[in-house]
Design a protein around this motif. Structure first.
Motif, mmCIF file in Angstrom:
data_model
loop_
_atom_site.group_PDB
_atom_site.id
_atom_site.type_symbol
_atom_site.label_atom_id
_atom_site.label_comp_id
_atom_site.label_asym_id
_atom_site.label_seq_id
_atom_site.Cartn_x
_atom_site.Cartn_y
_atom_site.Cartn_z
ATOM 1 N N GLN A 5 -55.923 -64.969 -29.874
ATOM 2 C CA GLN A 5 -55.523 -66.355 -30.120
ATOM 3 C C GLN A 5 -54.008 -66.515 -30.034
ATOM 4 O OE1 GLN A 5 -57.745 -68.933 -30.420
ATOM 5 N NE2 GLN A 5 -55.880 -70.116 -30.095
ATOM 6 N N THR A 6 -53.265 -65.570 -30.569
ATOM 7 C CA THR A 6 -51.800 -65.612 -30.516
ATOM 8 C C THR A 6 -51.315 -65.574 -29.068
ATOM 9 O OG1 THR A 6 -51.629 -64.500 -32.648
ATOM 10 C CG2 THR A 6 -49.694 -64.417 -31.219
ATOM 11 N N ASP A 8 -53.104 -66.324 -26.381
ATOM 12 C CA ASP A 8 -53.564 -67.540 -25.713
ATOM 13 C C ASP A 8 -52.641 -68.716 -26.022
ATOM 14 O OD1 ASP A 8 -55.293 -69.110 -24.120
ATOM 15 O OD2 ASP A 8 -56.432 -69.744 -25.876
ATOM 16 N N ASP A 9 -52.266 -68.886 -27.283
ATOM 17 C CA ASP A 9 -51.372 -69.985 -27.665
ATOM 18 C C ASP A 9 -50.018 -69.856 -26.976
ATOM 19 O OD1 ASP A 9 -53.376 -70.949 -29.307
ATOM 20 O OD2 ASP A 9 -52.488 -70.164 -31.164
ATOM 21 N N THR A 10 -49.493 -68.643 -26.906
ATOM 22 C CA THR A 10 -48.191 -68.407 -26.268
ATOM 23 C C THR A 10 -48.253 -68.702 -24.776
ATOM 24 O OG1 THR A 10 -47.729 -66.691 -27.901
ATOM 25 C CG2 THR A 10 -46.377 -66.697 -25.908
ATOM 26 N N ARG A 12 -50.475 -70.555 -23.096
ATOM 27 C CA ARG A 12 -50.697 -71.994 -22.880
ATOM 28 C C ARG A 12 -49.432 -72.795 -23.155
ATOM 29 N NH1 ARG A 12 -55.850 -73.162 -21.739
ATOM 30 N NH2 ARG A 12 -57.449 -71.723 -22.452
ATOM 31 N N GLY A 13 -48.652 -72.377 -24.157
ATOM 32 C CA GLY A 13 -47.398 -73.048 -24.462
ATOM 33 C C GLY A 13 -46.389 -72.973 -23.320
ATOM 34 N N LEU A 14 -46.517 -71.951 -22.486
ATOM 35 C CA LEU A 14 -45.635 -71.805 -21.327
ATOM 36 C C LEU A 14 -46.213 -72.489 -20.081
ATOM 37 C CD1 LEU A 14 -44.575 -68.088 -21.828
ATOM 38 C CD2 LEU A 14 -43.147 -70.120 -22.129
ATOM 39 N N GLY A 15 -47.394 -73.103 -20.216
ATOM 40 C CA GLY A 15 -47.986 -73.842 -19.100
ATOM 41 C C GLY A 15 -48.916 -73.035 -18.219
ATOM 42 N N GLU A 17 -52.629 -70.380 -17.974
ATOM 43 C CA GLU A 17 -53.970 -70.178 -18.524
ATOM 44 C C GLU A 17 -54.182 -68.689 -18.732
ATOM 45 O OE1 GLU A 17 -58.610 -70.740 -17.052
ATOM 46 O OE2 GLU A 17 -56.978 -71.315 -15.727
ATOM 47 N N GLN A 57 -41.515 -63.847 -23.463
ATOM 48 C CA GLN A 57 -41.977 -64.645 -24.614
ATOM 49 C C GLN A 57 -42.965 -63.852 -25.466
ATOM 50 O OE1 GLN A 57 -40.606 -67.554 -25.372
ATOM 51 N NE2 GLN A 57 -41.813 -67.648 -27.251
ATOM 52 N N VAL A 61 -42.996 -62.783 -29.546
ATOM 53 C CA VAL A 61 -44.109 -63.179 -30.419
ATOM 54 C C VAL A 61 -44.801 -61.950 -31.007
ATOM 55 C CG1 VAL A 61 -46.399 -64.260 -30.416
ATOM 56 C CG2 VAL A 61 -44.499 -65.376 -29.252
#
Length: 192
Positions: A5-6, A8-10, A12-15, A17, A57, A61
């Motif tokens: 999840q961490t 995936d969130d990172t 997706r946050g960069l645009g 998949e 990134q 994280v």
């Protein structure tokens, strides 16, 4: 699951998949990314710069979350991209794919397909409702240098209808042409 999840969130946050996260016993953490798909939009490829950006990134994280790993690898899905979600199947409809079923097909379809067969390679097509279909021809193998008559009839076309929950795995079939690009007329282009 928290690591997935961490990441995936990172991503997706960069645009991008997230396609896959793999951890090996040797401490390798492999992350596969792609551009999100939008129907009708031109296909975008992952570049080295995209992988570098995500790597930088993720390093920050993962350090903050105190994740134990020895090496981080971020890459594109490649030519044998895994297909896992309905959106993947919609995106690659009409492409050549390799499928492995969870269980053999059981009753052979009209006697043409071996009942214990689980692996198939063919063109992916949408079936009725939520089902999908793979279409292929089982051409007899030819020996190297053997000439094949133009008069020989093609093998019959076969189809298998399946639901996504019946699949063990699905991937794009890696098709590589080492002969170079072809022009619409079929001639090899001059690549100077």
């Amino acid at each position: 699951m928290a690591l997935q999840q961490t990441i995936d969130d990172t991503v997706r946050g960069l645009g991008f998949e997230l396609i896959e996260v793999e951890r090996s016993a040797g401490g390798l953490l492999r992350v596969t990314i792609d551009h999100p798909w939008t129907p009708g939009a031109p296909e975008q490829l992952i570049t080295v710069e995209d992988c570098e950006r995500v790597t930088r990134q993720l390093q920050y994280v993962l350090e903050v979350d105190n994740v134990d790993y020895k090496r981080l690898e971020v890459s594109s899905p490649g030519i044998d991209r895994p297909l896992r979600h309905v959106q993947d199947f919609e995106r690659f409809e009409g492409e050549l794919v390799d499928l492995t079923l969870k269980a053999p097909i059981g009753d052979a379809a009209a006697g043409q397909v071996h009942a214990n067969r689980k692996k198939f390679r063919g063109a992916l097509q949408r079936g009725e409702g939520s089902s999908w279909q793979i279409v292929w021809r089982d051409e007899p193998a030819t020996k190297p240098g053997q000439r094949v008559s133009a008069k020989r009839p093609p093998a019959p076309e076969q189809a298998l209808t399946f639901e996504l929950d019946e699949l063990q795995s699905a991937r794009l079939a890696p098709v590589v042409d080492f002969k170079g690009r072809k022009s619409p007329a079929g001639n090899t282009e001059n690549l100077e």
